[in-house]
Design a protein around this motif. Structure first.
Motif, short mmCIF file in Angstrom:
data_model
loop_
_atom_site.label_atom_id
_atom_site.label_comp_id
_atom_site.label_asym_id
_atom_site.label_seq_id
_atom_site.Cartn_x
_atom_site.Cartn_y
_atom_site.Cartn_z
N PHE A 88 20.45 84.05 18.28
CA PHE A 88 19.81 85.34 18.57
C PHE A 88 19.43 86.05 17.28
O PHE A 88 19.92 85.72 16.20
N LEU A 89 18.57 87.07 17.43
CA LEU A 89 18.35 88.03 16.36
C LEU A 89 19.14 89.28 16.76
O LEU A 89 18.66 90.10 17.55
N PRO A 90 20.37 89.43 16.26
CA PRO A 90 21.17 90.60 16.64
C PRO A 90 20.80 91.81 15.79
O PRO A 90 20.56 91.69 14.58
N VAL A 91 20.74 92.96 16.42
CA VAL A 91 20.42 94.21 15.73
C VAL A 91 21.62 95.15 15.90
O VAL A 91 21.86 95.65 17.00
N LEU A 92 22.38 95.32 14.83
CA LEU A 92 23.57 96.16 14.86
C LEU A 92 23.19 97.57 14.39
O LEU A 92 22.74 97.76 13.26
N ILE A 93 23.37 98.54 15.28
CA ILE A 93 22.99 99.93 14.99
C ILE A 93 24.25 100.76 14.80
O ILE A 93 25.17 100.71 15.63
N ASP A 94 24.32 101.52 13.73
CA ASP A 94 25.43 102.44 13.49
C ASP A 94 25.03 103.82 13.99
O ASP A 94 24.16 104.48 13.40
N GLY A 95 25.64 104.26 15.07
CA GLY A 95 25.29 105.55 15.64
C GLY A 95 25.51 106.71 14.70
O GLY A 95 24.84 107.75 14.81
N GLU A 96 26.42 106.56 13.75
CA GLU A 96 26.69 107.65 12.81
C GLU A 96 25.52 107.91 11.88
O GLU A 96 25.33 109.02 11.39
N THR A 97 24.73 106.89 11.60
CA THR A 97 23.59 107.07 10.70
C THR A 97 22.27 107.29 11.45
O THR A 97 21.29 107.70 10.84
N SER A 98 22.25 107.05 12.75
CA SER A 98 20.99 107.20 13.49
C SER A 98 20.99 108.36 14.47
O SER A 98 19.93 108.74 14.97
N LEU A 99 22.17 108.92 14.78
CA LEU A 99 22.26 110.04 15.71
C LEU A 99 23.16 111.13 15.12
O LEU A 99 23.96 110.86 14.23
N ASP A 100 23.03 112.32 15.65
CA ASP A 100 23.94 113.41 15.32
C ASP A 100 25.07 113.38 16.35
O ASP A 100 24.91 113.88 17.46
N LEU A 101 26.20 112.79 15.98
CA LEU A 101 27.29 112.60 16.93
C LEU A 101 28.15 113.84 17.12
O LEU A 101 29.10 113.82 17.90
N THR A 102 27.82 114.91 16.41
CA THR A 102 28.57 116.16 16.58
C THR A 102 27.93 117.07 17.62
O THR A 102 28.46 118.14 17.91
N ASN A 103 26.79 116.65 18.17
CA ASN A 103 26.10 117.44 19.18
C ASN A 103 25.74 116.57 20.37
O ASN A 103 25.74 115.33 20.27
N PRO A 104 25.47 117.18 21.53
CA PRO A 104 25.13 116.39 22.71
C PRO A 104 23.97 115.42 22.45
O PRO A 104 23.04 115.73 21.69
N VAL A 105 24.04 114.25 23.08
CA VAL A 105 22.99 113.25 22.94
C VAL A 105 22.23 113.15 24.26
O VAL A 105 22.70 113.57 25.31
N ASP A 106 21.05 112.55 24.17
CA ASP A 106 20.25 112.37 25.38
C ASP A 106 19.56 111.01 25.29
O ASP A 106 19.53 110.37 24.23
N ILE A 107 18.99 110.58 26.40
CA ILE A 107 18.37 109.26 26.50
C ILE A 107 17.30 109.03 25.44
O ILE A 107 17.28 107.97 24.81
N PRO A 108 16.38 109.97 25.19
CA PRO A 108 15.36 109.72 24.17
C PRO A 108 15.95 109.43 22.79
O PRO A 108 15.41 108.61 22.05
N VAL A 110 18.78 107.91 22.04
CA VAL A 110 19.33 106.55 22.01
C VAL A 110 18.21 105.52 22.02
O VAL A 110 18.22 104.57 21.22
N ILE A 111 17.24 105.70 22.91
CA ILE A 111 16.15 104.72 23.01
C ILE A 111 15.33 104.69 21.72
O ILE A 111 14.96 103.62 21.22
N ALA A 112 15.05 105.86 21.15
CA ALA A 112 14.27 105.91 19.91
C ALA A 112 15.02 105.22 18.77
O ALA A 112 14.42 104.49 17.97
N ALA A 113 16.34 105.44 18.69
CA ALA A 113 17.12 104.80 17.65
C ALA A 113 17.11 103.28 17.80
O ALA A 113 17.04 102.54 16.82
N ILE A 114 17.16 102.82 19.04
CA ILE A 114 17.11 101.37 19.30
C ILE A 114 15.76 100.79 18.87
O ILE A 114 15.70 99.77 18.17
N LEU A 115 14.68 101.44 19.28
CA LEU A 115 13.35 100.94 18.94
C LEU A 115 13.13 100.91 17.43
O LEU A 115 12.55 99.95 16.90
N PHE A 116 13.60 101.92 16.75
CA PHE A 116 13.43 101.96 15.30
C PHE A 116 14.18 100.79 14.65
O PHE A 116 13.62 100.08 13.80
N ALA A 117 15.44 100.59 15.04
CA ALA A 117 16.25 99.53 14.43
C ALA A 117 15.71 98.15 14.76
O ALA A 117 15.69 97.25 13.91
#
Length: 443
Positions: A88-108, A110-117
């Motif tokens: 496979f081509l695995p894509v490991l995403i670190d949520g700490e560097t792609s999202l603000d984990l100190t505030n509420p998250v939403d679907i857009p 997560v999906i945007a972070a996945i597409l970027f990575a």
């Protein structure tokens, strides 16, 4: 022990870093002996669910901070990329560097972070420069669509350097994040349709590079806990996007998400929960394979001859005591090793050695409120993590998130108190009262 050597071992014991599969300190805890000290071989179990699945796999995974989850996911990434297996081509995403984990998250988010990575990973597989090539890719088109949909976007406070910078800008700019979420919420079906189509195209490109399929591994989402002021709102946002089977987060590629451990108490099904190293069986009898695994974890950080210089001639007895006080919690083992290495005078005197455990006990006393004593006594007695009611849920979740309650696997899963928590006087008193109440009175 000279200063340079002591400093070297101190830095081998940083307890908050995840280890690469080829790091000499990395111990395959589940690969030691036939008796699995965490119930199963977790990398093997997760990998086969992906390797064997023809439809896109959807997996949820969690673990207490410091249990080794991120290290295992890095090991899983290496396993999935093996050309002799899944290729496979695995894509490991670190949520700490792609999202603000100190505030509420939403679907857009997560999906945007996945597409970027994923786009970045595919461009690298193609031998292209992601920073240059992404100016012609999905995020440029997405930003164009967003600005055409809402003319305020892209102006004033919502200005960004360009489409490919959208994910990074959303992470650090709450006003922009809120604006983008608002636009996408009004066109969610279209956004998800286009995102899934883009992932299908990216997987086709990955196949052209010689890989069988794409795999997305989204790590660090279990760290969504916010601050003391917004803890419930942040956790509620995670519950909202992952509840009901998380239909919006199912993708046309294999995907594994980590989720906060607190969500497990909210009746989430089919979540793989990485346990601690089992040092004892459920009835309290010693489990030697677990101790050997913990002892090898120590050896990977500090070799035996150096331990004798740090802990003195009775180093093995002291290491056994250290492992006991960890409760099989990998981060605790490494953290106490580092505390020992921080002392000026080595080998440690007995008072200095005991001070390590006293500091550990004090740290847990500070995080365990008095109104949790009775419930903790119940957990220790019944060995189940049962939330009494909605009002009690936050305290119970905090006890789990702060490792006051630890999970083990012995056929079935079970819970017990961290040894330092079990020694809190109020908890001991509550356990004694519970035991007395359960003893039949004399006729």
């Amino acid at each position: 022990m000279d200063f340079t050597t002591q400093r070297q071992y101190y830095n081998r014991c940083h307890f908050q870093e995840s280890l690469a599969p080829d790091d000499a300190r990395n111990l395959n805890i589940d690969g030691i002996g036939p008796q699995k000290v965490r119930g199963t071989n977790w990398v093997e179990t997760l990998a086969r669910k992906i390797e064997f699945s023809e439809p896109p796999a959807f997996l949820l995974f969690t673990g207490l901070p410091g249990s080794g989850k991120s290290t295992e996911l890095r090991r899983l990434t290496a396993r999935l990329s093996n050309p002799q297996r899944g290729n496979f081509l695995p894509v490991l995403i670190d949520g700490e560097t792609s999202l603000d984990l100190t505030n509420p998250v939403d679907i857009p988010d997560v999906i945007a972070a996945i597409l970027f990575a994923v786009e970045e990973a595919v461009l690298k597989a193609e031998g292209r420069d992601p920073e240059q090539a992404m100016t012609e890719g999905y995020f440029t088109r997405l930003w164009s669509w967003l600005t055409q949909t809402d003319l305020e976007l892209g102006k004033g406070e919502f200005t960004i350097p360009g489409g490919p910078k959208l994910v990074a800008e959303m992470r650090t700019r709450p006003s922009l994040r809120g604006k983008v979420r608002s636009i996408i919420a009004s066109h969610l079906s279209l956004f998800l349709k286009q995102a899934r189509e883009e992932l299908e195209l990216l997987e086709a490109r990955a196949r052209q590079c010689g890989h069988s399929r794409l795999v997305v591994i989204f790590d660090s989402l279990e760290k969504l806990r916010g601050t003391s002021e917004n803890w419930e709102q942040v956790l509620a946002s995670a519950e909202r996007i992952f509840a009901g089977g998380a239909p919006h987060l199912h993708l046309p590629v294999h995907v594994l998400y980590t989720i906060p451990t607190a969500l497990v108490s909210r009746r989430f099904e089919h979540v793989s929960f990485l346990p601690m190293i089992k040092l004892a069986n459920r009835d309290g009898t010693p489990f030697p394979p677990g101790f050997e695994a913990a002892r090898e974890l120590v050896r990977r950080r500090v070799p035996d001859n150096a331990l004798a210089e740090i802990l003195g001639p009775d180093s093995e007895a002291r290491i056994a005591e250290l492992i006991h006080w960890s409760g099989g919690y990998p981060r605790e083992i490494v953290r106490m090793l580092q505390l020992a290495l921080a002392h000026d005078d080595l080998p440690l005197s007995q008072p200095d050695f005991e001070r390590i455990f006293n500091e550990l006990k004090d740290a847990y006393r500070k995080i365990v409120p008095a109104d949790a004593f009775d419930w903790l006594a119940q957990v220790a007695t019944e060995q189940y993590y049962t939330v009494l009611n909605n009002d009690h849920r936050q305290i119970a979740d905090q006890m789990l998130l702060n490792n006051a309650v630890l999970r083990y696997v012995n056929g079935n899963d079970w819970f017990d108190l961290h040894p330092a928590v079990a020694e809190i006087p109020g908890v001991k008193k509550a356990r004694a009262a519970l035991a007395q109440a359960a003893t039949p009175s004399a006729p």
